[in-house]
Design a protein around this motif. Structure first.
Motif, short mmCIF file in Angstrom:
data_model
loop_
_atom_site.label_atom_id
_atom_site.label_comp_id
_atom_site.label_asym_id
_atom_site.label_seq_id
_atom_site.Cartn_x
_atom_site.Cartn_y
_atom_site.Cartn_z
N GLU A 1 0.81 -1.22 0.00
CA GLU A 1 0.00 0.00 0.00
C GLU A 1 0.84 1.27 0.00
O GLU A 1 0.31 2.37 -0.22
CB GLU A 1 -0.95 0.00 1.22
N LYS A 2 2.12 1.16 0.24
CA LYS A 2 2.99 2.33 0.26
C LYS A 2 3.27 2.82 -1.16
O LYS A 2 3.40 2.01 -2.08
CB LYS A 2 4.30 2.01 0.97
N PRO B 1 -0.32 0.38 -5.72
CA PRO B 1 -0.46 0.80 -4.32
C PRO B 1 -1.85 1.33 -4.00
O PRO B 1 -2.34 1.15 -2.88
CB PRO B 1 0.62 1.88 -4.18
N ALA B 2 -2.51 1.97 -4.97
CA ALA B 2 -3.85 2.48 -4.72
C ALA B 2 -4.84 1.33 -4.47
O ALA B 2 -5.67 1.39 -3.55
CB ALA B 2 -4.31 3.33 -5.90
N GLY C 1 -4.17 -0.16 -1.08
CA GLY C 1 -4.70 0.70 -0.03
C GLY C 1 -6.21 0.55 0.13
O GLY C 1 -6.73 0.60 1.25
N LYS C 2 -6.93 0.35 -0.98
CA LYS C 2 -8.38 0.15 -0.89
C LYS C 2 -8.71 -1.17 -0.21
O LYS C 2 -9.68 -1.26 0.55
CB LYS C 2 -9.00 0.20 -2.28
N LEU D 1 -6.91 -2.68 2.10
CA LEU D 1 -6.66 -2.48 3.53
C LEU D 1 -7.74 -1.61 4.16
O LEU D 1 -8.21 -1.89 5.28
CB LEU D 1 -5.27 -1.86 3.72
N ALA D 2 -8.18 -0.55 3.47
CA ALA D 2 -9.21 0.32 4.02
C ALA D 2 -10.54 -0.43 4.18
O ALA D 2 -11.25 -0.24 5.18
CB ALA D 2 -9.39 1.54 3.11
N GLN E 1 -10.24 -2.64 7.23
CA GLN E 1 -10.35 -1.88 8.47
C GLN E 1 -11.78 -1.44 8.74
O GLN E 1 -12.18 -1.27 9.89
CB GLN E 1 -9.42 -0.66 8.39
N ARG F 1 -5.37 -5.81 10.09
CA ARG F 1 -3.95 -5.85 9.80
C ARG F 1 -3.43 -7.28 9.75
O ARG F 1 -2.56 -7.61 8.91
CB ARG F 1 -3.18 -5.06 10.87
N TYR G 1 -4.54 -8.74 6.36
CA TYR G 1 -3.82 -8.09 5.26
C TYR G 1 -2.37 -8.56 5.20
O TYR G 1 -1.84 -8.85 4.12
CB TYR G 1 -3.90 -6.57 5.44
#
Length: 772
Positions: A517-518, A660-661, A664-665, A667-668, A671, A679, A682
């Motif tokens: 995700e970075k 990465p985008a 990130g989705k 992981l979001a 959460q 976490r 993931y």
């Protein structure tokens, strides 16, 4: 010999030839799944409380005729895969098929044998009983009356048939000796059976079939009983609505509709309508707008005694301008149905059931159907660059709605023209075909994202591919040119021959254990150019032209120079037959329900809450291809979807390595849905290197196998399987109590430091060497 369910049952029942049995034995030893299935069949076959499918069941998995056709080898080939899948998903169905196969193997291979001594003893019992009856002093059909009168003479004038002659005096006197009693008087003579005459003995050739008449009578009684049951079942279900129950005064209570204060005209001109006499069927279920539809389980029945639904009063044809709204009828509350876990049956391990919350009725009006998508009226983007030529395939188009300033995904209509610059996405399992302007045909296979652009040179075609797989072929002529931008690698492909074809795969490789995700995540670009036939030329933007021989591949990895290798067999995905029958049926079923005038995310979410498990999984994976991950993460918590968890996790890992985008989705969304375990799940999806595994990650994965959360156990097992290639008979959909032995085996592997990557992760694809 192939290892299928049928051959496995034949192996267990010892009906195979020794050579075939040895081959299957070796295959079972090498396969963890087959070994586990053998243990499962032997276990469920010995359970005393194992249920059985209903005699009157309908459908492929419940109909007794399906089992008979499968065991007889006459089941249609296109239904074999679905039937075996149903057996593997249900212990009841698997036990039914295995037990029936075992019984048939015993009956057909080893007929029942009755020892001659037992048969003679049974015949002797019947002969002794008959002789005792004939020798009785007060028998009705005796040859002489008890007073010495000749019965033959007595019955001569009556026309009665003559009776058998009286036994000889010697034998009679010998068999009628008086035995003194306690008071000294002679007791009643005890009859002794005389020897049976030679001419009355049963011949040997008739003794084997002596009891056939008894079996015929029992078979007739059973047939009459089954016929009566069938007739009663045809009249209606065995509940209070059955006509017999109504005749006995046990019918259901009739709900009386509330009185409507406003008179309503009767739409039927007949004041006393006559209901035609029909065979009463099962009562219609109460409609519930429940998106989480429950998949039926073999042997499952709905809870009887639901409150009746009041009849709906028809509305008048014309209403006054200011009508007084009638008082709303009370809607009966239907209790939520429990969602059973596949494989759980009475007598098996208890499994907690999760009730599905019913959808409460709302007074809000239905949402209007959104207008068709609007394409920006930019002349440079309205260039015709090709045509979408498939009829039963799905291709998603990102359309812009300038009124709401939104971009929505819509399904592209078949035979539509392609506009330059619009983003297109291929959903999983679909294979849409495009005819490009240069006369080259492009066939995509599975998840892909691309754009068809305006070519830089007249007569060419141009495509920008972000990720995915596709095949370029000549259509009737040679010399087709396609300008390609493969995630940054640019060049021109030329199909020099009429039969030339090239298979292209564009993807990104994420090293295990790296935070994807970075923004600076080290995603490695991988591009494969595989020539499947004819002469193919590849002219990169920088560097000399490369001729790719047939059955050879040119590979780009990161910024390295291209590598050429071969000959290899073509990748399996280039052949449409590589898709399984279940995936093909799910694709056709979902495609028929995807509307052209509705956004795809709405239609796919409806499909993700449907009845068919394969369609639900495909819809969730399709939403993930559109960067929506709520449905696919919910799949990992649904134990009914355990057959499709591996494919769901594959789609999640592809999304994480896409960009990465996208990572990130994912992981979001985790959460948002699973804040406590987001976490952990993931990080397990990311995998781990050998150093990370030895440093404690392997211990976390093994400990996660004991989690009370289903999705944690599912992802932990899948990561361990990909790492070590083992499963050790662990079943994440089962309760923890049934996985105790498997968890102990994983702990032993952990103790011995054997949980490491069996194959070093590499971005390079493996190709099978060509036999030529």
């Amino acid at each position: 010999m192939r290892l299928t369910l049928a051959t496995l049952l034949a192996y267990l029942d010892n009906v195979l030839e020794p050579a075939d049995a040895q081959v299957l034995h070796e295959k079972i030893e090498k396969s963890d799944f087959a070994s586990g299935l053998v243990m499962r069949i032997r276990s469920i076959s010995r359970k005393l409380r194992m249920g059985a499918p209903k005699v009157e069941g309908k459908g492929l998995g419940r109909d007794a005729n399906s089992v008979a056709e499968y065991l007889d080898g006459s089941l249609a080939p296109e239904r074999l895969g679905e039937f075996e899948r149903l057996c593997l998903e249900s212990d009841v169905q698997l036990a039914e098929v295995a037990s029936c196969h075992q019984v048939l193997a015993m009956v057909l291979n080893k007929p029942a044998e009755v020892p001659a001594a037992i048969r003679e003893k049974i015949y002797a019992l019947a002969s002794a009983a008959e002789a005792a009856r004939l020798a009785a002093p007060n028998r009705i059909d005796g040859a002489h009356a008890s007073n010495g009168t000749d019965v033959l003479a007595t019955t001569a004038g009556t026309g009665a048939p003559p009776l058998p002659p009286k036994p000889s005096t010697a034998s009679t006197s010998a068999s009628m000796l008086a035995v003194p009693s306690d008071n000294g008087k002679a007791a009643a003579p005890e009859p002794v059976a005389p020897p049976m005459p030679k001419e009355l003995e049963v011949p040997d050739y008739l003794r084997a079939s002596r009891g056939s008449s008894t079996w015929i009578r029992w078979a007739a009684i059973a047939a009459i009983f089954l016929l009566a049951i069938a007739v009663l079942r045809a009249m209606g279900p065995f509940d209070k609505t059955h006509p017999i129950a109504k005749m006995m005064g046990m019918g259901p209570e009739v709900a009386v509709a509330p009185v409507n204060p406003t008179p309503v005209p009767n739409p039927n001109p007949n004041p006393n309508p006559v209901v035609p006499a029909t065979i009463p069927g099962p009562p219609k279920p109460v409609p519930m707008p429940n998106p989480m539809d429950v998949r039926p389980v073999p042997g499952e029945t709905l809870t009887p005694g639901l409150p009746p639904v009041p009849p709906v009063t028809p509305m008048p044809p014309e209403l006054p301008s200011n009508p007084i709204p009638p008082e709303p009828m009370p809607r009966p509350e239907v209790p939520p149905l429990p969602v059973p876990v596949p494989g759980s049956i009475p007598g098996d391990d208890p499994v907690a059931l999760k009730p599905v919350d019913p959808v409460k009725p709302t007074d809000k009006p239905p949402l209007p159907v959104p207008p068709p998508p609007v394409i920006p009226a930019n002349p440079s983007e309205m260039v015709d660059v090709g045509r979408f030529t498939s009829d039963e395939q799905v291709l998603a188009r990102l359309a812009v709605d300038p009124k709401n300033n939104m971009t929505l995904w819509y399904r592209l209509a078949p035979r539509s023209l392609l506009n330059a610059g619009e983003r297109l996405v291929v959903l999983p399992t679909y294979r849409p075909q495009l005819t490009l302007a240069s006369g080259v045909q492009a066939t995509f296979a599975g998840e892909s994202a691309f754009r068809v652009e305006k070519p830089a040179k007249a007569g060419n075609a141009r495509m920008t591919v972000e990720y995915g797989r596709f095949v370029l072929t000549s259509v009737g002529a040679m010399g087709g040119h396609v300008e390609l931008d493969l995630n940054g690698i640019t060049g021109v492909v030329s199909l020099a021959d009429a039969d030339a074809a090239i298979a292209v795969e564009v993807r990104r490789f994420l090293p295990p254990g790296v935070a994807a995700e970075k923004p600076d995540a080290p995603l490695i670009r991988v591009v494969d150019l595989f020539a499947t036939g004819g002469r193919v030329m590849w002219k990169p933007s920088e560097g000399p032209a490369i001729e790719i021989p047939a059955m050879h591949v040119t590979t780009y990895i990161a910024e390295e120079f291209p590598r050429n290798a071969g000959p290899f067999e073509p990748p399996a995905w280039t052949d449409a037959k590589s898709m399984s029958d279940i995936e093909r049926r799910a694709s056709l079923s979902m495609e028929a329900d995807l509307r052209l005038d509705s956004p795809l995310d709405i239609s796919l979410n409806e499909q993700a809450a449907g009845r068919l498990v394969e369609v639900r999984s495909l819809a969730a994976r399709s939403l993930a291809a559109l960067d929506e991950y709520a449905a696919i993460l919910a799949e990992l918590n649904d134990t009914r979807q355990y057959s499709y968890w591996a494919g769901d996790i594959d789609s999640l890992r592809q999304a994480i390595s896409r960009s990465p985008a996208s990572a990130g989705k994912v992981l979001a969304t985790l959460q948002n849905q699973r804040p406590q375990n987001a976490r952990l799940i993931y990080d397990m999806l990311l995998g781990a290197s050998d150093e990370q595994l030895v440093g404690g990650v392997a211990s976390i994965m093994v400990k996660s196998l004991e989690s009370n959360e289903v999705d944690v156990r599912v992802v932990a097992l899948d990561t361990l399987r990909r790492t070590t290639g083992l499963m050790l008979m662990y079943r994440p959909e089962k309760p923890l109590a049934s996985n105790t032995t498997s968890i102990q085996k994983w702990k032993e592997k952990l103790k011995d430091n054997l949980i490491i990557n069996r194959v070093a992760p590499t971005p390079q694809n493996e190709f099978k060497a060509s036999p030529k």
